[in-house]
Design a protein around this motif. Structure first.
Motif, short mmCIF file in Angstrom:
data_model
loop_
_atom_site.label_atom_id
_atom_site.label_comp_id
_atom_site.label_asym_id
_atom_site.label_seq_id
_atom_site.Cartn_x
_atom_site.Cartn_y
_atom_site.Cartn_z
N VAL A 1 16.03 9.35 -11.92
CA VAL A 1 14.73 9.86 -11.49
C VAL A 1 13.60 8.98 -12.04
CG1 VAL A 1 13.13 11.82 -11.64
CG2 VAL A 1 15.57 12.21 -11.22
N ARG A 2 13.70 8.59 -13.31
CA ARG A 2 12.66 7.73 -13.91
C ARG A 2 12.59 6.38 -13.21
NH1 ARG A 2 14.95 9.08 -19.19
NH2 ARG A 2 14.06 11.08 -19.72
N SER A 3 13.74 5.84 -12.76
CA SER A 3 13.74 4.53 -12.10
C SER A 3 12.99 4.56 -10.77
CB SER A 3 15.17 4.04 -11.90
OG SER A 3 15.82 4.78 -10.89
N THR B 1 7.59 12.04 -10.18
CA THR B 1 7.16 13.00 -11.18
C THR B 1 7.86 14.32 -10.93
OG1 THR B 1 5.30 13.84 -9.88
CG2 THR B 1 4.90 11.88 -11.27
N PRO B 2 7.78 15.27 -11.90
CA PRO B 2 8.40 16.59 -11.68
C PRO B 2 7.83 17.33 -10.47
CG PRO B 2 7.91 16.27 -13.99
CD PRO B 2 7.31 15.12 -13.27
N ASP B 3 6.66 16.92 -10.00
CA ASP B 3 6.05 17.58 -8.84
C ASP B 3 6.66 17.10 -7.52
OD1 ASP B 3 4.35 19.01 -10.51
OD2 ASP B 3 2.82 17.42 -10.48
N ASP B 4 7.41 15.99 -7.56
CA ASP B 4 8.01 15.46 -6.33
C ASP B 4 9.26 16.28 -5.98
OD1 ASP B 4 6.22 13.25 -5.78
OD2 ASP B 4 7.09 12.28 -7.56
N SER B 5 9.61 16.25 -4.72
CA SER B 5 10.75 17.05 -4.25
C SER B 5 12.05 16.23 -4.28
CB SER B 5 10.48 17.53 -2.82
OG SER B 5 10.51 16.41 -1.95
N LEU C 1 12.99 12.18 -3.84
CA LEU C 1 13.99 11.43 -4.62
C LEU C 1 14.96 10.71 -3.69
CD1 LEU C 1 15.37 10.61 -7.27
CD2 LEU C 1 16.62 12.78 -7.18
N LEU C 2 15.47 11.43 -2.69
CA LEU C 2 16.41 10.82 -1.76
C LEU C 2 15.76 9.68 -0.98
CD1 LEU C 2 18.24 14.01 -0.43
CD2 LEU C 2 19.10 12.32 -2.06
N GLU C 3 14.52 9.88 -0.60
CA GLU C 3 13.79 8.84 0.13
C GLU C 3 13.60 7.60 -0.74
OE1 GLU C 3 9.30 8.40 1.71
OE2 GLU C 3 10.36 10.17 2.47
N ALA C 4 13.28 7.79 -2.01
CA ALA C 4 13.09 6.67 -2.93
C ALA C 4 14.40 5.91 -3.15
CB ALA C 4 12.53 7.16 -4.26
N VAL C 5 15.51 6.64 -3.24
CA VAL C 5 16.82 6.01 -3.44
C VAL C 5 17.20 5.21 -2.18
CG1 VAL C 5 19.29 6.47 -3.72
CG2 VAL C 5 17.63 7.64 -5.16
N GLU C 6 16.96 5.79 -1.00
CA GLU C 6 17.25 5.07 0.24
C GLU C 6 16.39 3.84 0.38
OE1 GLU C 6 16.95 7.81 3.49
OE2 GLU C 6 18.82 8.81 2.96
N ALA C 7 15.10 3.92 0.00
CA ALA C 7 14.20 2.78 0.11
C ALA C 7 14.64 1.64 -0.82
CB ALA C 7 12.77 3.21 -0.22
N ALA C 8 15.22 2.02 -1.96
CA ALA C 8 15.70 1.01 -2.91
C ALA C 8 17.09 0.50 -2.56
CB ALA C 8 15.69 1.59 -4.32
N ASP C 9 17.64 1.02 -1.44
CA ASP C 9 18.98 0.64 -0.99
C ASP C 9 20.04 0.99 -2.05
OD1 ASP C 9 20.78 -0.26 0.90
OD2 ASP C 9 20.71 -2.33 0.18
N GLY C 10 19.88 2.19 -2.62
CA GLY C 10 20.83 2.66 -3.59
C GLY C 10 20.18 2.82 -4.96
N ALA C 11 20.97 3.26 -5.89
CA ALA C 11 20.46 3.45 -7.24
C ALA C 11 21.50 3.01 -8.26
CB ALA C 11 20.12 4.93 -7.48
N GLU C 12 21.02 2.46 -9.36
CA GLU C 12 21.93 2.09 -10.44
C GLU C 12 21.97 3.22 -11.43
OE1 GLU C 12 21.59 -1.71 -12.30
OE2 GLU C 12 21.04 -2.67 -10.43
N LEU C 13 23.14 3.69 -11.71
CA LEU C 13 23.30 4.78 -12.69
C LEU C 13 23.83 4.23 -13.99
CD1 LEU C 13 24.82 7.55 -10.43
CD2 LEU C 13 22.46 7.25 -11.09
#
Length: 191
Positions: free
Chosen positions: A165-167, A171-175, A179-191
């Motif tokens: 979430v921090r990457s 913010t806590p106010d976001d849905s 989060l899913l949109e941000a992960v898709e825009a980044a073409d994935g996420a590193e955990l």
């Protein structure tokens, strides 16, 4: 006292004649090819390369035939090889390790690692395995695909989800949709 020029110099050594240089007739020499010889200081060789008898026993009896190599040849079987590899790993001073031979699309590759750090061992194995899959896809993506496509559910610790979430700089106010949109825009996420 000066040495006269006609006195022999002991440091120069003896000059050998061509006959003295001919080693072909020496009993300690076997010619294996034209101009190539095997020379032994303490073993008399016979006419066939590799069959040798001691100089001491040369006059006593003829050379015996070479022993049959079959009894001394180890048998290579899957069980023997696995046992040997297990012994090698057990003899290691490391707490963790692996020794793997794997086939990837017709190519065989091997990897071995021993370490006292369990994470290092696992990470090394996963990176090696991921590199074998596809040279054009980044290893972290290959590993993500393999984990997501496997039937093994992966449970991530809460700290990893927080890091995700921090990457995304949400913010806590976001849905969750954000989060899913941000992960898709980044073409994935590193955990």
């Amino acid at each position: 006292m000066a040495r006269r020029s006609d006195e022999p110099n002991p440091e120069e050594g003896k000059v050998l004649s061509p006959e003295e240089l001919d080693i072909a007739d020496d009993e300690h020499v076997t010619e294996i090819d034209e101009g190539r010889y095997v020379v032994s200081s303490d073993v008399r060789t016979d006419d066939s390369y590799g069959n040798q008898v001691s100089s001491d026993s040369a006059s006593e009896s003829p050379p015996s035939p070479a022993p049959d190599p079959e009894p001394s040849t180890p048998e290579f079987s899957d069980a023997n090889v696995h046992e040997w590899l297990a012994e090698q790993m057990a003899d290691s001073n490391a707490r963790y390790g692996f020794d793997v031979t794997a086939k990837f699309d017709g190519d065989v590759d091997q990897q071995q690692l021993a370490s006292n750090d369990i994470v290092t061992v696992f990470e090394s194995f996963m990176l090696w395995y991921g590199r074998q899959m596809d040279g054009s896809t980044p290893v972290e993506e290959v590993l993500g695909i393999l984990l997501s496509e496997s039937n093994v559910p992966v449970r991530y610790p809460p700290a990893v989800i927080k890091q995700l979430v921090r990457s995304t700089q949400l913010t806590p106010d976001d849905s969750i949709a954000d989060l899913l949109e941000a992960v898709e825009a980044a073409d994935g996420a590193e955990l």
